[in-house]
Motif scaffolding. Structure first.
Motif, short mmCIF file in Angstrom:
data_model
loop_
_atom_site.label_atom_id
_atom_site.label_comp_id
_atom_site.label_asym_id
_atom_site.label_seq_id
_atom_site.Cartn_x
_atom_site.Cartn_y
_atom_site.Cartn_z
N GLY A 112 -6.49 -2.64 1.14
CA GLY A 112 -6.19 -3.85 0.39
C GLY A 112 -6.33 -5.11 1.21
O GLY A 112 -6.59 -5.08 2.42
N LEU A 141 -5.25 -4.30 -4.15
CA LEU A 141 -4.99 -2.93 -3.70
C LEU A 141 -6.14 -2.05 -4.16
O LEU A 141 -6.51 -2.06 -5.35
N ILE A 177 0.84 -1.20 0.00
CA ILE A 177 0.00 0.00 0.00
C ILE A 177 0.87 1.25 0.00
O ILE A 177 0.57 2.24 -0.67
N ALA A 233 -2.87 3.61 -3.74
CA ALA A 233 -3.44 2.55 -2.90
C ALA A 233 -3.79 3.10 -1.52
O ALA A 233 -2.99 3.80 -0.91
#
Length: 769
Positions: free
Chosen positions: A422, A524, A413, A419
């Motif tokens: 996730g 993600l 991430i 991102a």
């Protein structure tokens, strides 16, 4: 004051609130005394005196009926000091009330006990005196509202109509809650005034809670430097998840942790240089849970080692000081050379350390200035992520332990632009099971998806099986998510609630292949912007998937009886070849060549193990060399060659973050380009000053490079390569090592097929040295 006025409701209220305000101001003046027991004892005495004074000045609540506010300071004492100190403060007025006796005594004692109980219950959730006035008033109504109900049975006990208790009940609750909130508001103003005074130098330069120098002292201090001895460094540290600790254990425990951490930092930084490896300096509390250390150290490596030792010692030593073995306190930090802009740089590194999973210290020295936009070059977060991955590999102390997937997800991430959240799923019994999550609810963990559902979620079964990343965004993403599972299934309901399915804006799915099969899926997500991921995000995600595959592959090999560390390091070394122009298999070959040569020279098992590790990671530093130099097909310019030569030292510094690696392994990485005649790099070592293992490896490294085809040269024959190795005996290589190496090959001479020499000659191939 007119005694008649004091006996009226407005007069009694005025007098009681004057007493409360005065007491709050007096106790506020004790803030500089800190939180040790003498200061607490003084405050408890003031609370007791205030309670007694309020007991003497009551409110008229009706004919022959009076109420008082003596429980207010006792409730504040329990809220600020704890129930033990509150009981001590309540003892004088309670004994006096018992001496008076009367039928209302049981109800009075019950009222006191319930107030202290309510405060204690609320205190476990939050003891902050800095809560907003509205929140403190809400809590005050809970503290005094429920216990005051004892007034009604008390009226019945003394033979009065319970309905007559309604007005006294409202008076007690309203006035007590108002007095309690007023006291805390005054305390808040006093604490803020002292802190502002400390920040402007009005109360000196010491932090009142920890006794460390404060931010004013930090900004004014300039440690004297002894010429020619050491450089000055700044280490910025922040307690991890400190708010959670306060919420779970109370702010008094939080204050205790801050004080214990201050003692740990001071113990590691004596001003006389008697600490770790001669490191000396001072620790400061900048505010909240943030601390800074200004210190001198002989070089960067010493500073890094000091920072890492300090980080690792914090959990154990703070728990020991507090006598709480179950307490897990960690810190994240940034380490930089002190100078202009150092604080901002350290703060950015500290923030990055927290996003990468906490409990780590980052520094900027492994990465030279960026000249390329390749995903693993310095322009992306992947270099910092690499350090996290190396620490992740090294942190697996148990060879059979599962990889720390949470750290791996956090690193992904942090690495992939855009991102925000996730999950990672692993294959188990023919299904993909969610193992870890970030940004969602933990009830998502354990959710199962069939192979067909994962292929449908990807959208391209062939692409999924090939391990290709997929980007999906907007309404198409939300429709795909709903269509993957039965809308009435428990799994779908979990995805809608815990998985925030309706909020998904963009998703990157990276299938992770291990030994030819899909072993895991890395999802993600962006929950805020459907355009959060771009082409660069996709490239970095795919590259991260390769790293994840390497790590998970290493773990799989461990379960098949390989050493956890050796397998991970070898996998990492092999992964480096994908970015360099090394012939495929170079890492495996030099590891085996080095081990065989080490055996011929009589190395013991431990030394052979070290040699293998150093050989596997010998070119780790090339990760930090720009693509424009590393992948250049022609000869390098002098400046480019200077940059290329930094890879040995950079690789050793990067590998130093693997806590399980010995200094001898780092010596192989750092010194394998040193020459016997002293003309090598990075330090120009000569003869036996070069570590033996590095001398052994350098012969094997050059031999394999000569006999392998490269873009700038054809492969040499084995015999020509041996002739060149012998020609460099006593110049580039240790004569004894060369003798052992050539003796190994003498028993199996290669056919005489001389290879064409490169035009530039052996002395100047672009990337050989």
């Amino acid at each position: 004051m007119d005694t008649g006025f004091a006996q009226t409701l407005p007069g009694a209220a005025y007098l009681n609130f004057c007493i409360l305000t005065t007491a709050a101001l007096l106790i506020g003046l004790t803030v500089p005394l800190g939180t040790r027991w003498p200061a607490k004892a003084l405050r408890a005495a003031l609370y007791a005196l205030t309670s007694g004074a309020l007991f003497l000045f009551t409110f008229p609540a009706g004919p022959n009926l009076f109420v008082d506010l003596r429980l207010v300071p006792l409730a504040v004492a329990a809220y600020r000091l704890g129930p033990g100190w509150a009981l001590l403060a309540a003892l004088p007025v309670t004994l006096y009330r018992i001496s008076l006796g009367g039928p209302a005594l049981p109800g009075t004692l019950m009222h006191l006990a319930l107030v202290l109980l309510m405060v204690t219950l609320l205190r476990h959730h939050d003891t902050a005196p800095r809560l907003p006035l509205r929140e403190n008033l809400r809590r005050a109504l809970l503290i005094f509202g429920l216990p005051a109900l004892t007034i009604f049975p008390t009226f019945m006990n003394v033979g009065r109509d319970p309905l007559d208790a309604a007005w006294p009940y409202l008076m007690v609750v309203t006035l007590s809650a108002a007095g309690f909130s007023l006291w805390l508001a005054v305390a808040r103003l006093m604490s803020g005034a002292f802190e502002r005074s400390a920040q402007t130098g009005g109360a000196g330069t010491l932090d009142l809670l920890t006794g460390l120098p404060n931010r004013v002292a930090f900004e004014r201090d300039h440690l004297p430097r002894r010429p020619g001895w050491a450089d000055q460094y700044l280490l910025l540290l922040d307690l991890d998840r400190f708010k959670d600790l306060n919420d779970q254990r109370g702010h008094e425990s939080g204050d205790g942790v801050l004080q214990a951490l201050a003692r740990v930092l001071s113990a590691h930084l004596p001003c006389d240089g008697s600490g770790n490896a001669g490191v000396q300096g001072r620790a400061y509390r900048l505010g909240g849970e943030e601390f800074a250390l200004l210190f001198e150290a002989p070089d960067r490596l010493s500073a890094q080692h000091f920072a890492d030792r300090l980080r690792r010692s914090v959990p154990v030593q703070t728990a020991d000081l507090l006598g709480l073995p179950d307490l897990k306190v960690t810190v994240s930090g940034g380490l930089v050379e002190d100078g202009p802009g150092a604080l901002n740089t350290a703060d950015r590194l500290m923030f990055t350390a927290k996003t990468l999973g906490r409990n780590r210290v980052l520094d900027p020295w492994q990465a030279p200035p960026a000249t390329s936009r390749a995903p693993l070059n310095q322009t992306s977060p992947a270099v910092s992520t690499l350090r996290a991955l190396l620490q992740f590999i090294a942190g697996n102390d148990d060879p059979g332990a599962e990889p720390d997937l949470q750290d791996l997800l956090n690193a992904a991430i942090a690495c992939v632009p855009g991102a925000e959240a996730g999950t990672i799923t692993l294959r188990a019994a023919g299904e993909s099971v969610v193992q870890v999550q970030s940004g969602y609810d933990d009830s998502l963990i354990g959710t199962r998806h069939s192979v067909l559902q994962m292929q449908q979620w990807h959208g391209n079964p062939d692409g999924w099986r090939a391990g290709r990343a997929r980007l999906l965004r907007g309404q198409a993403l939300r429709d795909r998510s709903r269509d993957t599972h039965d809308p009435n299934s428990d799994t779908q309901r979990t995805l809608e609630t815990a998985g925030k399915q309706g909020q998904l804006q963009a998703n990157l799915l990276i299938p992770v292949k291990v030994q030819g099969d899909i072993y895991a899926e890395l999802n993600l997500d962006s929950l805020s912007d459907e355009h959060a991921f771009d082409h660069e995000s996709l490239l970095i995600a795919e590259e991260f998937g390769l790293w994840a595959a390497a790590i998970l592959s290493a773990s799989s090999r461990v379960k098949q009886a390989l050493s956890s560390q050796d397998a991970a390091l070898l996998t990492l070394g092999i992964a480096l070849e994908a970015r360099d122009m090394e012939t495929q298999g170079h890492t495996r070959r030099v590891v085996e060549l080095s081990a065989r040569l080490g055996e011929a020279l009589g190395l013991n098992a431990s030394a052979l193990h070290t040699l293998r590790q150093g050989a596997a990671l010998h070119d780790l530093g090339k990760l930090l060399i720009p693509d424009s130099i590393l992948l250049k097909p022609g000869a390098l310019t002098p400046d480019e060659w200077t940059t290329m030569k930094t890879h040995a030292a950079l690789g050793a510094d990067l590998a130093a973050q693997l806590s399980d690696l010995t200094p001898a392994v780092l010596d192989v990485i750092r010194s394998h380009h040193e020459r016997w005649d002293g003309r090598g790099y990075p330090h120009g070592l000569a003869g036996e000053d070069i570590p033996l293992l590095a001398r052994i490896f350098s012969v094997c490294d050059v031999f394999d490079a000569l006999t392998s085809e490269r873009p700038y040269k054809a492969a040499w024959s084995v015999q020509d390569a041996l002739n060149e190795i012998q020609a460099q005996s006593g110049r580039q290589f240790d004569p004894q090592v060369v003798a052992a190496f050539t003796a190994q090959h003498a028993a199996c001479p290669a056919p005489p097929t001389p290879a064409e020499l490169p035009e530039s000659g052996y002395a100047h191939p672009p990337h050989l040295n």
